[in-house]
Write a protein that holds these residues in place. Structure first.
Motif, PDB file in Angstrom:
ATOM      1  N   VAL A   1     -37.312  28.724  27.490  1.00  0.00           N
ATOM      2  CA  VAL A   1     -37.130  29.606  26.326  1.00  0.00           C
ATOM      3  C   VAL A   1     -38.028  29.111  25.208  1.00  0.00           C
ATOM      4  N   ASP A   2     -38.685  30.025  24.571  1.00  0.00           N
ATOM      5  CA  ASP A   2     -39.581  29.646  23.472  1.00  0.00           C
ATOM      6  C   ASP A   2     -38.731  29.423  22.212  1.00  0.00           C
ATOM      7  N   CYS A   3     -38.653  28.164  21.784  1.00  0.00           N
ATOM      8  CA  CYS A   3     -37.787  27.859  20.623  1.00  0.00           C
ATOM      9  C   CYS A   3     -38.599  27.584  19.375  1.00  0.00           C
ATOM     10  N   SER A   4     -39.878  27.896  19.376  1.00  0.00           N
ATOM     11  CA  SER A   4     -40.687  27.468  18.227  1.00  0.00           C
ATOM     12  C   SER A   4     -40.174  28.099  16.933  1.00  0.00           C
ATOM     13  N   SER A   5     -39.509  29.266  17.025  1.00  0.00           N
ATOM     14  CA  SER A   5     -39.031  29.922  15.792  1.00  0.00           C
ATOM     15  C   SER A   5     -37.938  29.082  15.121  1.00  0.00           C
TER      16      SER A   5
ATOM     17  N   LEU B   1     -40.436  18.986  20.720  1.00  0.00           N
ATOM     18  CA  LEU B   1     -40.135  19.848  21.866  1.00  0.00           C
ATOM     19  C   LEU B   1     -40.174  21.316  21.464  1.00  0.00           C
ATOM     20  N   CYS B   2     -39.616  21.619  20.280  1.00  0.00           N
ATOM     21  CA  CYS B   2     -39.599  23.022  19.844  1.00  0.00           C
ATOM     22  C   CYS B   2     -41.005  23.594  19.807  1.00  0.00           C
ATOM     23  N   SER B   3     -41.910  22.817  19.224  1.00  0.00           N
ATOM     24  CA  SER B   3     -43.255  23.396  19.113  1.00  0.00           C
ATOM     25  C   SER B   3     -43.901  23.472  20.503  1.00  0.00           C
ATOM     26  N   ALA B   4     -43.533  22.532  21.384  1.00  0.00           N
ATOM     27  CA  ALA B   4     -44.132  22.575  22.713  1.00  0.00           C
ATOM     28  C   ALA B   4     -43.657  23.781  23.517  1.00  0.00           C
ATOM     29  N   THR B   5     -42.419  24.235  23.256  1.00  0.00           N
ATOM     30  CA  THR B   5     -41.884  25.299  24.117  1.00  0.00           C
ATOM     31  C   THR B   5     -42.655  26.601  23.946  1.00  0.00           C
ATOM     32  N   ALA B   6     -43.472  26.682  22.939  1.00  0.00           N
ATOM     33  CA  ALA B   6     -44.276  27.892  22.779  1.00  0.00           C
ATOM     34  C   ALA B   6     -45.196  28.071  23.987  1.00  0.00           C
TER      35      ALA B   6
ATOM     36  N   ILE C   1     -38.219  30.024  38.541  1.00  0.00           N
ATOM     37  CA  ILE C   1     -38.833  30.152  37.212  1.00  0.00           C
ATOM     38  C   ILE C   1     -38.282  31.376  36.488  1.00  0.00           C
ATOM     39  N   LEU C   2     -38.217  32.514  37.201  1.00  0.00           N
ATOM     40  CA  LEU C   2     -37.756  33.730  36.515  1.00  0.00           C
ATOM     41  C   LEU C   2     -36.284  33.622  36.133  1.00  0.00           C
ATOM     42  N   THR C   3     -35.478  32.963  36.986  1.00  0.00           N
ATOM     43  CA  THR C   3     -34.062  32.801  36.645  1.00  0.00           C
ATOM     44  C   THR C   3     -33.922  32.062  35.319  1.00  0.00           C
ATOM     45  N   GLN C   4     -34.830  31.086  35.110  1.00  0.00           N
ATOM     46  CA  GLN C   4     -34.676  30.218  33.954  1.00  0.00           C
ATOM     47  C   GLN C   4     -35.405  30.747  32.715  1.00  0.00           C
ATOM     48  N   CYS C   5     -36.059  31.916  32.824  1.00  0.00           N
ATOM     49  CA  CYS C   5     -36.840  32.430  31.677  1.00  0.00           C
ATOM     50  C   CYS C   5     -35.951  33.111  30.650  1.00  0.00           C
ATOM     51  N   SER C   6     -36.451  33.146  29.445  1.00  0.00           N
ATOM     52  CA  SER C   6     -35.773  33.990  28.457  1.00  0.00           C
ATOM     53  C   SER C   6     -36.182  35.439  28.718  1.00  0.00           C
ATOM     54  N   LYS C   7     -35.425  36.385  28.146  1.00  0.00           N
ATOM     55  CA  LYS C   7     -35.673  37.809  28.373  1.00  0.00           C
ATOM     56  C   LYS C   7     -37.121  38.182  28.037  1.00  0.00           C
ATOM     57  N   GLU C   8     -37.643  37.646  26.900  1.00  0.00           N
ATOM     58  CA  GLU C   8     -38.993  38.048  26.484  1.00  0.00           C
ATOM     59  C   GLU C   8     -40.017  37.647  27.553  1.00  0.00           C
ATOM     60  N   ILE C   9     -39.964  36.367  27.948  1.00  0.00           N
ATOM     61  CA  ILE C   9     -40.955  35.909  28.926  1.00  0.00           C
ATOM     62  C   ILE C   9     -40.784  36.705  30.214  1.00  0.00           C
TER      63      ILE C   9
ATOM     64  N   LYS D   1     -29.223  34.672  23.779  1.00  0.00           N
ATOM     65  CA  LYS D   1     -28.529  34.659  22.486  1.00  0.00           C
ATOM     66  C   LYS D   1     -29.566  34.327  21.428  1.00  0.00           C
ATOM     67  N   PRO D   2     -29.354  34.765  20.176  1.00  0.00           N
ATOM     68  CA  PRO D   2     -30.332  34.448  19.127  1.00  0.00           C
ATOM     69  C   PRO D   2     -30.357  32.936  18.889  1.00  0.00           C
ATOM     70  N   PRO D   3     -31.525  32.387  18.562  1.00  0.00           N
ATOM     71  CA  PRO D   3     -31.663  30.939  18.387  1.00  0.00           C
ATOM     72  C   PRO D   3     -30.687  30.377  17.363  1.00  0.00           C
ATOM     73  N   SER D   4     -30.223  31.207  16.459  1.00  0.00           N
ATOM     74  CA  SER D   4     -29.335  30.662  15.434  1.00  0.00           C
ATOM     75  C   SER D   4     -28.001  30.225  16.057  1.00  0.00           C
ATOM     76  N   GLU D   5     -27.534  30.977  17.105  1.00  0.00           N
ATOM     77  CA  GLU D   5     -26.254  30.593  17.711  1.00  0.00           C
ATOM     78  C   GLU D   5     -26.452  29.566  18.811  1.00  0.00           C
ATOM     79  N   TYR D   6     -27.610  29.613  19.457  1.00  0.00           N
ATOM     80  CA  TYR D   6     -27.744  28.856  20.693  1.00  0.00           C
ATOM     81  C   TYR D   6     -29.063  28.101  20.682  1.00  0.00           C
ATOM     82  N   PHE D   7     -28.989  26.800  20.907  1.00  0.00           N
ATOM     83  CA  PHE D   7     -30.196  25.986  20.838  1.00  0.00           C
ATOM     84  C   PHE D   7     -30.508  25.435  22.237  1.00  0.00           C
ATOM     85  N   PRO D   8     -31.410  26.082  22.974  1.00  0.00           N
ATOM     86  CA  PRO D   8     -31.601  25.765  24.408  1.00  0.00           C
ATOM     87  C   PRO D   8     -31.966  24.311  24.671  1.00  0.00           C
TER      88      PRO D   8
END
Length: 1774
Positions: A539-543, A558-563, A615-623, A767-774
């Protein structure tokens, strides 16, 4: 592995603590926790309670009714299945009752082996989790187990063929006295392992006094010269309990610890039992960490372990070979080391570090050898073992087992030191030649303990490996190691927080590994990527960086790397597309009809699809959406061929659709449907043989993407059904096959139960990053109690859709096939095949919906007084019984069609193949196939192993893995079909399969047979119904059997490797039919021995029967103790069913039936023997079948019944059969029959202390004591008259009394109480008369002797123990009745010096001597009057070929006999072994023979040993080399009894020190070297006046031979006196030097300063200056005679120093540098010294070269200069 063993592992308690006994009334011991997560979990309690109640009730009934078989066995099997399905889901009371009942059953003495194994496996399973039952809950006696092991593993009758155990290797009864071991009758088969595991499981529950009783029982066997020592130690190792609580230690190990560890410390030469002591100590240490002080023994332990690794040391191979077999088991050594670690003294860690320092160099990848496997095992096991110990100390739930005291728990410091000492070798081993598997497993465990020490060095090796392209091995090795540490790396934790930051760089760099040109690299890369994606949500957590400011440094990074994740996924897809495009099938292959991909391609396909779906199982919806679009575009913009590339693309599409069905189906289904509809608009297409590529590709794509959640498919049902209507009847086979796949997948998706997602976090990442921090979930295990599995359970809508599909597509096909079968409708073969394909796909698509076949059961196969009902398991669907059962309709139609095809067109094999598949699935398919399930178990276990966390335990697995395990539990339930009722319809179908198994086409037969065997295994007792039908084909009176049918029937009897073998069911009713049929099939007209395939089949059949046969029981009585427990079990409540207890009448009937059954068995046994004899004696039966028949007959010998008379006569007559094979079988059989006819000899108990008149020793003292002195041979008191003979007390077994006396010492009673000897024919039984008549007949005997003295295989024949047994039996049972007939033959044979005649007479004489054990004095005396002249003649005629046989003869004669009974023999042998009459060779042989006899007598003949030594001493300087060598070896045996073991008195036999002192005296002349030594080789064998010197040298050579021999044989180290001889050896220099270096390495001697000084002194011997000669003179280097003496001394010194250097090839001890300097001083000495120095230096250089950097530290700078100079100086190459 049995699924039973895979089940329950340590579970955490359920939420809310321990469940209270609720309405169910009992607390289960331990359930399989995964059952609670099944979608139908709430129904399971009721189901399991009902089953358990039935099991308790019926098992109890069966045992009370005396019905072991079928009732008892049937319900114990049900109990095993119950445990496999529910775990130990019964109350503690029931648990104990089950164990007690099975313990009683297993120890019934007359039990057949296979039943014993069945009960034992279940018992082991019940005892497996020892924390569930404490010693207070359960106590088991040890004696029944001991009796069982003694009866089976040390069977007295097995070697005579009276007891057959499955898979045994025919044992050897002879004692091979070179190694002092009698090969005990061991067969390394499942039987032995099961027995040992059983003892191991019962051990914790032995009573407290067991230890003392065991020691009393087995101590008397501990005689170190005897095989019984091995037996005693084996028993100690398996039986001694070590897990007693501390307050009972004084009754446990304290009774034996000092004694056994003392024994172990003082034994040097690795006899076999030393390793078993190690196993015992390892177990003791683990069970009692902190209660034993091991420190005094630690140095010794490590020295021994190092020695046992058998590392190649120097160039010496002097003393190694014998140890190879007996080295320690690394597994146990590791356990021992682990258990001793920690504690206050830290001594073990110090030694462990030392051990690894000294062996690290061997792990270097350039090394390879036999020892490498051991070293790798050491690396793999040690970390594993330490992790287990940490788990036990820190995380395991405390149980009744003794906890480790805090003072001895491993501290963090201990763990760190351990990891530091082992990491270096592990990093070296990564690149080993044997592969990196062991290193990866070691790293996985080390990283759990100390990630910060382990992972960085692994990464240091990985990054460069990812960059290089030239070293693929390096890449695969490092990647597999990183996979091992992946979980520790990703989860970071407090020790190694920066771990996760390495993940993305590693993933990005691994991408180039997806490479079409390198298969192994590609596979490991897939595994690598899949492993990391399973652990981490992509999941891209850079936001988050903008929204939160409470992140740690690492988290921000890590957050910036997940981009980069999106980038990674897309790049990976591009790589995969590249791979696919490069693997497209070449044009050529498409033309040919290869359906299959190659094996490698299918592996790549598997790797690709599973990685992509992870890989697809573990992707976020966007990816995911980006990826989906990309796959869709790729798959729709190309057209792929359907075999390889098409499959891979379709797999990728399927993976995408599975992850998000709604979005994906929206894209794919409309697209594919429209393309297909368009391309099939035109009706011509339907009949095309070749279809358009685009159409095929879209069909393939559509059929794969329907493998998704059924509910989501319902939206598209009209479109999909339309497609099916268009395409199912395409003419093109490829087309309709793809369409059938679509049908199959549609049905499966809507009717099966399965989880719909495998994400690593329940609920996904949407879930939105505000509620859930992967990032918090990186590497997080699944939580068993909140798994939140999303199940697909078929809804009523889906079920009705499935039935609609079946009605639309299956029904019409069945109608067509029905008409075809009736003959109303002609169908072409292609049409039949197409219809069958549709039927088969419908069947396997909806197997879950269709109820099993119904019908009448087949009755009366087996009578039983217990119900044998089948168990029904609920698997998630209620069958809708209102609809017609398609399964039954298919069955009737297919059977009709099958008959039609077989009658009219048997060559339509393709349709027959499909029909066979359909029949198999009709019988057994309920939604999953067994073989698929098994491979999924396997892969599940592999993945689990590669990712598990052994340190914390408690099922901390990844969520996907846990879901998979629950799914496997569901499948296990659908597949459990044991004990199905055998119904008429099954009978019909199995008969159809039999018909197909005997059809004309071999491929059809083969496929049908596999299905046939599978079906036979599933239904109760159906084999009995089928056997007669199979045997029909073998009947000799039938004229209508074809050769194909004959072969098919034989294959059906043979069975496959895993399933039932019909020819050999362990049951009289079956064998009585099959065995005679096999023999008489030799007369069938279909049998032809010209066909090699048929000959081979009969060979295989005979071989399989012999391998698997075990003696079948005749007595099935159940003892009373067993019945009592069964009553308790049947009355046990919670859960129970209301069933009335058995009435006394019923029980009486049971006992009556059981007696009838015993009578039946006996009748069957005698019938079988009779029928086989009839078969074998038929006229014109081919010889092969005669031999098979005789082989089967010989299996029927037993130890509890004498063979029927007719068979005895048959075997005795066949002793003189023309064929040697038959004669051999007859010899074994008659030896067995004689054992059956042996009359029992009366024994009585004696008190040894009364005989000796000495009191019993108070503590244990082994060896020669006053109270065992009367056992010794004493020529003054040997019994020479009848009176003395009858008043002597003879003890035959050699070991009694050496260590201690047995509690109950038994000897044979006097002559008058023994069976009568010298009987007349009238006094004998009929069986004995048969043998008596034949052996009294001179013609018969003459023929027999002629046959026995023929050569069998020239040069290969040896003394044959079987023939010896035959003669021993004859003379034992009939005393000297046949001597008059034999005497002339013996005299004739002895005089004939041919090899085979000598061997024959040696066998007879050994039999005579051993058979005369119970003869009266007069008879024995007469016997020796006859034998002494014979033996004298024989020994004077001895030749190279025969001396081994005579050695064996005398050794066999003396084995386990009282020496006082054989005094004639010993006196004869000692007359004058070295008479010199027959030349040196005869002398050497006589010594060899004598040595054999004395060695068997061990410690009981000190007087003879003294006499022999006295005789030999003057002869030590013997002229002849061969005699000298033999004397050397005899000396070993003379001094063998002089051992220095603990608690052992000095022996009365000769002592080494006194002997050595005398020798040194004689060697005086050699000490002062004055006159020259001429090269003594010249007069080696010349006779002439010998001066003292030459004599001295010969003496020395003899002694050297003795030292070498005893180094390899004796039990303890060299005595100091022996060392005084060493300086002398340097006169026999070269050989001695190698010996010395070998001795040093084996720690036989230790390198000490006196030795070094001694050599240096020798080296300093001055050499006189060379005189300058004329430049022209020759031979400058030949020194004058005068210098020789000095030169020799000096050379001896140099050789000695050289030996010291070579003794430590891989390290530099402190004394080494100085010693090398001293050596180098001699580089310019004359030859041969110069050569020696060079050789030593070059060897030093070779062995120290690898680790020179470290070794350099040991030298001072000056020394280094000299050394470097030496090693590369010109003189080095000179």
């Amino acid at each position: 592995m049995e699924p039973a063993e895979r089940a329950g592992v340590g579970e955490p308690p359920e939420p809310g603590g321990r469940p209270e006994p609720g309405p169910r009334g009992f607390v289960p011991q331990k359930e399989i926790v995964y059952n609670k997560l099944l979608p139908y979990a709430e129904r399971l309690d009721a189901e399991s309670d009902l089953q358990l109640a039935q099991i308790k009730c019926n098992l109890g009934r069966a045992v009370q009714l005396q019905e072991l078989w079928p009732g008892g066995l049937f319900w114990t099997r049900k109990l095993s299945t119950y445990i496999r399905l529910y775990g130990r889901k019964f109350s503690k009371e029931d648990h104990v009752l089950f164990i007690k009942l099975l313990y009683e059953l297993v120890s019934i003495p007359k039990l057949e082996i296979s039943m014993m194994q069945g009960f034992a496996r279940l018992l082991i399973n019940l005892l497996k989790k020892k924390e569930l039952l404490s010693r207070a809950d359960l106590e088991l006696p040890w004696r029944p187990l001991y009796d069982m092991v003694e009866r089976i593993l040390y069977s007295k009758t097995e070697h005579l063929g009276l007891n057959w155990f499955p898979k045994n290797i025919v044992p050897f009864i002879l004692r091979d006295y070179k190694n002092h071991k009698r090969s005990l009758y061991r067969y390394h088969s499942s039987v032995e392992n099961i027995l040992k595991t059983l003892v191991k499981s019962c051990r914790p529950y032995f009573p407290a006094d067991a230890t003392a009783e065991m020691l009393e029982e087995w101590r008397p066997l501990m005689c170190p010269f005897d095989v019984t020592m091995q037996k005693a130690i084996t028993y100690f190792e398996i039986f001694l309990p070590t897990s007693l609580p501390p307050e009972l230690h004084h009754k446990g190990f304290k009774l034996w610890f000092d004694e056994l560890i003392g024994l172990w410390v003082s034994v040097q030469n690795l006899p076999q039992w030393e390793g078993q002591l190690v196993n015992l100590f390892a177990r003791l240490a683990t069970d009692n960490i902190g209660y034993i002080d091991w420190d005094p023994y630690v140095p010794k332990i490590f020295t021994r372990i190092l020695r046992s690794l058998n590392l190649p040391v120097g160039s010496s191979q002097v003393l190694v070979p014998r140890f190879l077999t007996n080295a320690y088991d690394i597994g146990h050594a590791v356990i021992w080391i682990t258990a001793m670690m920690g504690g206050p003294s830290k001594l073990v860690q110090k030694h462990l570090t030392g051990l690894f320092n000294s062996i690290t160099s061997f792990y270097h990848p350039s090394n390879n050898g036999r020892w490498l496997n051991k070293l790798m095992k050491l690396l793999q096991r040690l970390p594993n073992s330490v992790v287990r110990r940490l788990h036990r100390e820190r995380y395991k739930k405390p149980s009744w087992l003794t906890p480790v005291p805090d003072s001895h728990k491993l501290t963090d410091q201990d763990v760190t030191e351990f990891v530091q000492c082992i990491i270096q070798p592990v990093l070296l081993a990564m690149f080993s030649k044997t592969g990196s598997l062991e290193a990866a497993q070691a790293l996985q465990n080390l990283a759990l303990m100390r990630p910060e020490l382990v992972i960085p060095p692994v990464l240091e090796r990985t990054y460069p490996a990812l960059e290089t392209l030239t070293e693929p091995h390096q890449l695969t090795a490092t990647l597999s190691c990183v996979i091992g540490v992946a979980r520790s790396l990703v989860s970071g934790g407090r020790w190694f927080p920066e771990g996760p930051t390495h993940m993305l760089p590693l993933l990005m760099r691994a991408l180039p590994g997806v490479d079409p040109n390198d298969f192994s690299k590609c596979m490991i890369t897939f595994q690598f990527i899949a492993t990391f994606s399973t652990l981490v949500p992509l999941v891209d957590c850079s936001s988050v960086l903008q929204e939160r400011n409470d992140l740690t440094e690492v988290e921000r990074e890590l957050c910036s790397a997940t981009a980069e994740f999106e980038d990674f996924v897309l790049q990976f897809m591009d790589r995969c597309f590249g791979l696919i495009e490069s693997s497209t099938l070449e044009q050529t292959r498409e033309e040919t009809e290869t359906e299959k991909m190659t094996h490698l391609e299918s592996l790549v396909e598997l790797g690709l699809s599973s990685t992509f779906s992870t890989i697809l199982t573990q992707c976020s919806k966007e990816i995911f959406m980006v990826a989906l679009q990309k796959v869709f575009n790729f798959s729709t913009s190309h057209i792929f061929e359907t075999r390889v590339a098409g499959r891979m693309v379709a797999d990728m599409c399927r993976a995408a659709v599975k992850c998000c069905p709604e979005e994906s189906l929206k894209l794919f289904v409309p697209h594919c449907c429209s393309v297909i509809t368009q391309l099939t608009m035109n009706d011509d297409v339907l009949n095309d043989e070749e279809l358009d590529k685009e159409l095929l590709w879209n069909l393939q794509l559509l059929s794969e993407i329907t493998r998704v959640d059924g509910r989501k498919l319902l939206l598209y049902r009209e479109q999909l059904v339309k497609i099916l209507q268009r395409t199912l009847h395409l003419t093109c086979k490829q087309g309709y096959t793809l369409s059938c796949n679509l049908l199959h997948h549609l049905l499966r998706s809507t009717t099966l139960i399965y989880p719909t997602e495998y994400c690593s976090v329940p609920g996904g990442f949407d879930k939105p990053p505000s509620e859930y921090f992967p990032i918090k979930d990186w590497g997080k295990p699944g939580d068993l109690w909140n798994l939140g599995i999303q199940w697909h359970v078929p809804s009523s809508e889906e079920v009705s859709f499935a039935f609609y599909v079946l009605d639309s597509f299956l029904q019409p096909e069945l109608v067509k096939l029905q008409h075809c079968g009736d003959g109303k409708l002609e169908m072409s073969r292609d049409d039949i095949l197409q219809s069958l394909t549709i039927v088969h796909n419908c069947l396997i698509g909806s197997g879950n919906l269709l109820p099993p076949l119904k019908g009448e059961p087949v009755t009366n196969l087996v009578p039983s007084m217990v119900s044998l009902e089948e168990t029904k398991l609920y698997t998630g669907l209620e069958y809708d019984l209102s609809r017609e059962n398609h399964r039954e309709v298919i069955a009737t139609v297919i059977r009709k069609l099958l008959n039609h095809i077989l009658d009219n067109s048997e060559d339509d094999t393709k349709s027959l193949f499909l029909i066979i598949k359909i029949i198999g699935d009709l019988l057994q398919f309920q939604g999953s196939h067994k073989h698929e399930f098994d491979s999924r178990w396997k892969s599940f276990n592999l993945v689990k192993k590669s990712m598990e966390n052994r340190l914390h335990g408690k099922k901390q697995h990844i969520r996907a893995l846990l879901i998979d395990r629950v799914m496997l539990q569901h499948e296990l339930r659908t597949l459990t079909v044991e004990g199905c009722e055998y119904k008429k319809i099954h009978q019909d179908m199995i008969r159809d399969l039999l018909r197909l198994s005997t059809s004309s086409y071999s491929q059809v037969r083969n496929k049908a047979q596999q299905t046939f065997f599978a079906a036979l295994g599933a239904y109760n007792f159906c084999c009995r119904d089928i056997i007669p039908l199979v045997l029909e084909f073998l009947r000799p009176d039938r004229q209508d059997v074809t050769q194909q049918q004959f072969k098919g029937a034989l294959y059906c009897l043979l069975g496959n490797h895993s399933g039932v073998c019909l020819a050999n069911l362990h049951d009289w009713d079956c064998i009585v039919q099959t065995w005679p049929a096999i023999v008489s099939s030799g007369l069938s007209q279909a049998m032809s021995l010209e066909k090699p395939s048929i000959v081979r089949l009969f060979d295989d059949l005979a071989e399989k029967i012999h391998r698997q046969y075990e003696t079948i029981g005749l007595d099935f009585t159940i003892p009373k103790s067993c019945v009592e427990i069964a009553e308790l079990l049947q009355q046990s409540k919670n859960p129970s069913i209301n069933q009335i207890l058995l009435s006394p009448e019923k029980i009486k009937e049971g006992i009556k039936r059981q007696q009838e059954k015993n009578a039946d068995a006996l009748r069957n046994y005698e019938n079988l023997v009779d029928t086989l004899l009839d078969g074998v004696e038929q006229r014109n039966l081919p010889w092969k079948f005669e031999h098979i028949g005789i082989g089967l007959l010989s299996l029927l010998l037993r130890d509890d019944r004498v063979l029927p008379l007719r068979a005895i006569r048959f075997f005795v007559e066949n002793l003189n059969h023309d064929a040697i094979v038959v004669r051999k079988m007859a010899i074994s059989a008659v030896a067995g029959i004689l054992k059956q006819l042996k009359r029992t000899h009366k024994k009585l108990t004696i008190n040894p202390c009364e005989i000796s008149g000495c009191p019993k020793p108070t503590q244990i003292i082994a060896g020669d004591r006053p109270d065992n002195h009367w056992l010794h041979y004493d020529s003054k008191t040997i019994p020479r008259t009848k009176k003395e003979w009858e008043s002597s007390c003879f003890v035959e077994k050699t070991h009694w009394g050496y260590y201690t006396w047995p509690k109950n010492m038994v000897v044979y009673a006097g002559v008058e109480e023994q069976p009568k000897l010298g009987r007349s024919r009238e006094d004998m039984t009929e069986a004995e008369q048969i043998i008596f008549d034949h052996f009294s007949d001179p013609k018969f005997v003459e023929q027999l002797i002629t046959f026995l003295s023929l050569e069998d295989r020239k040069g290969k024949d040896k003394f044959n123990p079987r023939r010896f047994c035959l003669f021993k039996g004859i003379f034992r049972n009939f005393d000297d009745a046949f001597l008059p007939v034999l005497k002339p033959h013996l005299e004739r044979l002895v005089a004939d010096s041919h090899e085979s005649t000598q061997r024959c007479v040696a066998e007879i004489i050994a039999g005579l001597i051993r058979g005369s054990k119970h003869w009266t004095f007069e008879k024995v005396e007469k016997l020796w009057e006859l034998l002494c002249p014979l033996l004298r003649t024989a020994l004077s005629n001895i030749t190279v070929e025969t001396y081994n046989d005579w050695g064996a003869c005398i050794a066999t004669s003396c084995e386990s006999r009282d020496p006082r009974k054989l005094h004639w023999l010993f006196e004869l042998l000692l007359e004058s072994p070295l008479s010199g009459e027959g030349g040196s060779f005869v002398d050497a042989c006589r010594l060899y023979v004598l040595q054999g006899g004395l060695a068997q007598q061990e410690w009981r003949v000190p007087e003879l040993l003294h006499r022999l030594l006295k005789y030999l001493e003057p002869k030590l300087t013997q002229v002849y080399k061969n005699v000298r060598e033999r004397i050397g070896s005899v000396l070993t045996y003379i001094f063998m009894i002089d051992v220095s073991l603990p608690n052992t008195t000095p022996t009365i036999s000769p002592h080494v020190p006194e002997f050595t002192a005398r020798i040194l005296e004689k060697l005086k002349p050699l000490m002062d070297v004055d006159e020259e030594i001429q090269n003594h080789v010249m007069e080696e064998n010349g006779i002439g006046e010998e001066d003292e010197r030459t004599q001295g040298i010969k003496l020395l050579k003899t002694i050297l031979k003795w030292l070498m021999a005893s180094a390899g044989r004796s039990f303890s180290t060299a005595v100091t006196e022996q060392l005084q001889l060493l300086p002398l050896f340097f006169k026999v220099r070269e050989m001695a030097a190698t010996t010395l270096s070998g001795l040093l390495q084996c720690n036989f001697l230790t390198m000490d300063s006196p030795m070094q000084i001694h050599f240096e002194q020798l080296c300093k011997t001055k050499l006189p200056k060379k005189r300058k000669r004329d430049p022209g003179s020759v031979g400058d280097t030949i020194p004058s005679a005068g210098n020789i003496a000095e030169l020799v001394k000096r050379h001896a010194g140099v050789l000695g120093l050289g030996a010291c250097v070579l003794s430590s090839p891989y390290d530099v001890p402190t004394w080494m540098p100085q010693l090398l300097m001293n050596l180098s001083a001699h580089l310019n000495d004359p030859q041969p010294i110069e050569m020696t120095v060079k050789k030593t230096l070059s060897n030093f250089r070779r062995t120290h070269h690898d680790n020179w950097q470290e070794h350099k530290q040991q030298f001072t700078d000056d020394q280094l200069l000299v050394l470097t100079d030496l090693l590369v100086s010109p003189c080095y190459y000179a």
